[in-house]
Design an enzyme around this catalytic site. Sequence first.
Site, PDB file in Angstrom:
ATOM      1  N   ARG A  24       0.840  -1.196   0.000  1.00  0.00           N
ATOM      2  CA  ARG A  24       0.000   0.000   0.000  1.00  0.00           C
ATOM      3  C   ARG A  24       0.878   1.250   0.000  1.00  0.00           C
ATOM      4  O   ARG A  24       0.561   2.238  -0.669  1.00  0.00           O
ATOM      5  CB  ARG A  24      -0.950  -0.004   1.192  1.00  0.00           C
ATOM      6  CG  ARG A  24      -2.005  -1.090   1.129  1.00  0.00           C
ATOM      7  CD  ARG A  24      -2.953  -1.005   2.316  1.00  0.00           C
ATOM      8  NE  ARG A  24      -3.774   0.196   2.259  1.00  0.00           N
ATOM      9  CZ  ARG A  24      -4.496   0.644   3.291  1.00  0.00           C
ATOM     10  NH1 ARG A  24      -4.445   0.016   4.466  1.00  0.00           N
ATOM     11  NH2 ARG A  24      -5.217   1.739   3.165  1.00  0.00           N
ATOM     12  N   CYS A  58      -1.258   5.900   9.103  1.00  0.00           N
ATOM     13  CA  CYS A  58      -1.621   4.608   8.513  1.00  0.00           C
ATOM     14  C   CYS A  58      -2.738   4.880   7.519  1.00  0.00           C
ATOM     15  O   CYS A  58      -2.686   5.864   6.790  1.00  0.00           O
ATOM     16  CB  CYS A  58      -2.037   3.624   9.610  1.00  0.00           C
ATOM     17  SG  CYS A  58      -3.427   4.209  10.619  1.00  0.00           S
TER      18      CYS A  58
END
Length: 278
Positions: free
Chosen positions: A175, A233
Amino acid sequence: MNPIISASELLAATAGPARPVLLDVRWQLGGPDLRAEYEAGHVPGAVYVDLDRELAGPPGAGGRHPLPDPEAFGAVMRRAGVGRETPVVVYDGGLGWAAARAWWLLRWTGHEDVRVLDGGLGAWVAAGGALSAEIPSPAEGDFKPSPGAVGLLDAEGAAELARAGVLLDARAGERYRGDVEPIDPVGGHIPGALSAPTTDNVGDDRRFLPAPELAARFSALGADGARPVGVYCGSGVSGAHEVLALAVAGVPAALYAGSWSEWCSDPSRPVATGPDPQ
């Protein structure tokens, strides 16, 4: 104070005179909520707290899990029996992310005695801890939030820290690189941020690595306390777990609560892809 507590230590604490308030924050990304699992069996005396509804505000421009209104959060904590001086122990199903979110919110709003059960509910059971299906009705606590006790970043602060300090991206490496993005509309990372998946902070049993190992890992990334450190995050949940790991290692860190879900919602903000920070 060590921000984590072992199952054996919790067993002793629950048997002693200064029994902590226990919060069960079992959670699953995308739902459904895990209240039914809590009702089927939890650490005796634990109160269930719903992450999506009680540890976050409504999703929107501030991200998928923006910070809850502090007064609403305080009301939730008081209903759970949390007092200003009451020790609090938070646990989840074992991943640790949801428990860390509750830990961080309590720390950010000024509670000084809160710890996360290392290894979660599985560690409690493995240590011989009993489970209960009885739903407790704790006495109302007197905790009143005072936000700002620990570091919090907004988008501009995160960008500045990526340039002048150390900004860690706690998401999975794929990611960060932008190879895939299964949740948010844009893949990649904040320019200057370093990839530091939070999953690397724990062992196969989902318990934190020893503090010296965590300190060595973060030091190799430049997060040794010499410069300011921040973490983000996807939506401020797993990032709280990385802030907790840094705390175990003795390194204070701020959380960018809006995280990538807020950052990428504004097309004017730059996005980097690939394995390099820039």
